[in-house]
Design a protein around this motif. Structure first.
Motif, PDB file in Angstrom:
ATOM      1  N   GLU A 240       0.833  -1.207   0.000  1.00  0.00           N
ATOM      2  CA  GLU A 240       0.000   0.000   0.000  1.00  0.00           C
ATOM      3  C   GLU A 240       0.866   1.254   0.000  1.00  0.00           C
ATOM      4  N   GLN A 241       1.915   1.268   0.810  1.00  0.00           N
ATOM      5  CA  GLN A 241       2.813   2.423   0.820  1.00  0.00           C
ATOM      6  C   GLN A 241       3.519   2.599  -0.521  1.00  0.00           C
ATOM      7  N   ALA A 242       3.877   1.493  -1.168  1.00  0.00           N
ATOM      8  CA  ALA A 242       4.545   1.572  -2.470  1.00  0.00           C
ATOM      9  C   ALA A 242       3.617   2.142  -3.532  1.00  0.00           C
ATOM     10  N   VAL A 243       2.345   1.714  -3.518  1.00  0.00           N
ATOM     11  CA  VAL A 243       1.385   2.247  -4.495  1.00  0.00           C
ATOM     12  C   VAL A 243       1.180   3.739  -4.265  1.00  0.00           C
ATOM     13  N   LEU A 244       1.019   4.147  -3.012  1.00  0.00           N
ATOM     14  CA  LEU A 244       0.804   5.561  -2.700  1.00  0.00           C
ATOM     15  C   LEU A 244       1.991   6.414  -3.145  1.00  0.00           C
ATOM     16  N   ALA A 245       3.203   5.850  -3.024  1.00  0.00           N
ATOM     17  CA  ALA A 245       4.409   6.601  -3.380  1.00  0.00           C
ATOM     18  C   ALA A 245       4.824   6.385  -4.828  1.00  0.00           C
ATOM     19  N   SER A 246       4.029   5.627  -5.597  1.00  0.00           N
ATOM     20  CA  SER A 246       4.365   5.315  -7.000  1.00  0.00           C
ATOM     21  C   SER A 246       5.751   4.704  -7.121  1.00  0.00           C
ATOM     22  N   ARG A 247       6.070   3.766  -6.242  1.00  0.00           N
ATOM     23  CA  ARG A 247       7.364   3.086  -6.258  1.00  0.00           C
ATOM     24  C   ARG A 247       7.367   2.031  -7.351  1.00  0.00           C
ATOM     25  N   VAL A 255       6.335  -7.794 -11.575  1.00  0.00           N
ATOM     26  CA  VAL A 255       5.669  -7.834 -12.878  1.00  0.00           C
ATOM     27  C   VAL A 255       6.705  -7.712 -13.971  1.00  0.00           C
ATOM     28  N   SER A 256       6.718  -8.679 -14.874  1.00  0.00           N
ATOM     29  CA  SER A 256       7.662  -8.650 -15.984  1.00  0.00           C
ATOM     30  C   SER A 256       7.337  -7.503 -16.921  1.00  0.00           C
ATOM     31  N   GLY A 257       8.360  -7.000 -17.609  1.00  0.00           N
ATOM     32  CA  GLY A 257       8.146  -5.918 -18.563  1.00  0.00           C
ATOM     33  C   GLY A 257       8.396  -4.586 -17.899  1.00  0.00           C
ATOM     34  N   PRO A 258       8.488  -3.513 -18.679  1.00  0.00           N
ATOM     35  CA  PRO A 258       8.781  -2.201 -18.116  1.00  0.00           C
ATOM     36  C   PRO A 258       7.671  -1.735 -17.195  1.00  0.00           C
ATOM     37  N   ALA A 259       8.051  -1.242 -16.029  1.00  0.00           N
ATOM     38  CA  ALA A 259       7.054  -0.698 -15.101  1.00  0.00           C
ATOM     39  C   ALA A 259       6.441   0.549 -15.703  1.00  0.00           C
ATOM     40  N   ARG A 260       5.150   0.663 -15.630  1.00  0.00           N
ATOM     41  CA  ARG A 260       4.444   1.780 -16.254  1.00  0.00           C
ATOM     42  C   ARG A 260       4.381   2.954 -15.298  1.00  0.00           C
TER      43      ARG A 260
END
Length: 393
Positions: A240-247, A255-260
């Protein structure tokens, strides 16, 4: 070759032909031995289990008859008076001697164990095969029997883990859009298993659905507090903290592939657009569907058709989609069809090719007119406009 099924209703076939397994108690004899996974089960224990603690005086004779009948069904080609090789006598009782591949539950366990350490693509195929063998609850005919309880619980837990591993394999092979429906099934079936919620949030985040990912994580918190009176574990809290901080490094690790890059939110009615930005109200679900389709099609290509009456906002929707894809690192080119009599055929694709050739000069410019275009991604198209991203020439 003998194959026995217990992941659902009990069944068996020899050489591809189904065999008769007899009445319920005789079927229970075979199921009990399968649940023992090759171990010897004493006759006394079998009689006690099969008659629920109250075996009749002739229980042993009945048990011997059931075993004899099963031997004829499972080894139809065995010559008379030769020792059985499948359902064997092993003092002080009986045991089932079969290779792991002969029983679907045993094979399922083997496949899941292999998937845990296999490369992501191999794990995905192993898990797809293994989950395909389930046609109902394990030992479906005997789930209320005490002798089946432990094995049913073990296989059910392993099944839940396999489904989680399958979602993780989809993420690890760059298929987050395919992972979302399975992850949603996971949290509905087992809302107290935190791994399902974590995978669902990761898949949603990977598809650009940051708000949905946060909503899922907060639903998990609410469910755990209401049902168990506890907060989520570190994995959910950290996500949750990672999503909030756009980490995006956290996203990239799963997740494989370039992070969006996380797209900026769609302005609401109460949120004025920034300078130079057209007001875009509503259509958030359609926009999320388009983004998910684009992400899912990044390996094989695809087409999404957007239709509607004139003035319904098709161009605005596709324009917003194109902006989000560009911000995520996609190459977006647009082709339009002129609306007048005698317009050249496939003119939208001519415009796309020309725009793409300007952005990525072809190796042989003189062959541009006969160039074969292999789409790696097609994000969306409509009657008068097509938006495409990341073409490979």
């Amino acid at each position: 070759m003998l194959h026995i099924r217990v992941l659902g209703s009990l069944g068996a076939d020899v050489g591809g032909k189904p065999v008769e397994l007899g009445a319920p108690r005789q079927r229970a004899v075979l199921s009990l031995l399968i649940a023992a996974r090759g171990s010897v089960v004493p006759v006394e224990r079998m009689a006690d289990e099969l008659w629920r603690g109250a075996p009749p005086a002739k229980a042993t004779a009945s048990l011997h008859a059931y075993v004899s009948n099963l031997r004829r069904s499972l080894e139809p080609g065995r010559p008379p008076r030769t020792p059985a090789t499948v359902l064997v006598t092993a003092p002080p009782g009986y045991a089932l001697r079969l290779p792991p591949d002969s029983v679907d539950a045993w094979r399922f366990e083997t496949w899941v164990n292999r998937a845990r350490s296999a490369p992501a693509e191999d794990a995905r195929q192993l898990l797809a095969d293994a989950l395909g063998w389930w046609h109902g609850p394990a030992f479906a005919e005997f789930t209320d029997e005490a002798w089946a309880e432990q094995e049913v619980a073990r296989l059910t837990a392993l099944h839940a883990e396999a489904r989680e591993l399958a979602v993780a394999a989809d993420l690890n092979t760059g298929r987050p859009a395919e992972a979302i429906p399975m992850a949603e099934l996971l949290v509905r079936a087992s809302p107290l298993r935190e791994e399902g919620w974590r995978l669902l949030a990761l898949a949603q985040w990977a598809c650009g659905r940051q708000a949905d990912a946060l909503s899922s994580l907060r639903r998990a918190t609410r469910v755990l507090r209401e049902e168990l009176g506890c907060d989520p574990g570190p994995a959910l809290a950290e996500l949750e903290q990672a999503v909030l901080a756009s980490r995006l490094d956290v996203l990239q690790a799963s997740v494989s592939g370039p992070a969006r890059a996380v797209p900026s939110p769609v302005p609401s009615v109460d949120e004025p657009p920034s300078p130079g930005q057209n007001l875009f109200v509503g259509r958030s679900s359609e926009l999320r569907a388009l983004e998910a389709a684009a992400w899912a099609a990044r390996h094989s290509g695809g087409v999404m058709l957007v239709t509607g009456e004139a003035g319904a906002g098709k161009s605005a929707l596709l324009g917003r989609l194109g902006g989000r894809l560009r911000s995520g690192g996609w190459r977006v080119v647009i082709g339009r069809c002129p609306e007048y009599e005698g317009a050249p055929p496939a003119w939208a694709w001519v415009e796309l090719l020309v725009a793409l050739a300007h952005a990525i000069p072809p190796t042989y410019p003189e062959e541009l007119s006969v160039l074969l275009l292999k789409p790696q991604h097609v994000a969306a198209s409509s009657r008068d406009e097509a938006t495409a991203g990341r073409f490979r020439m």
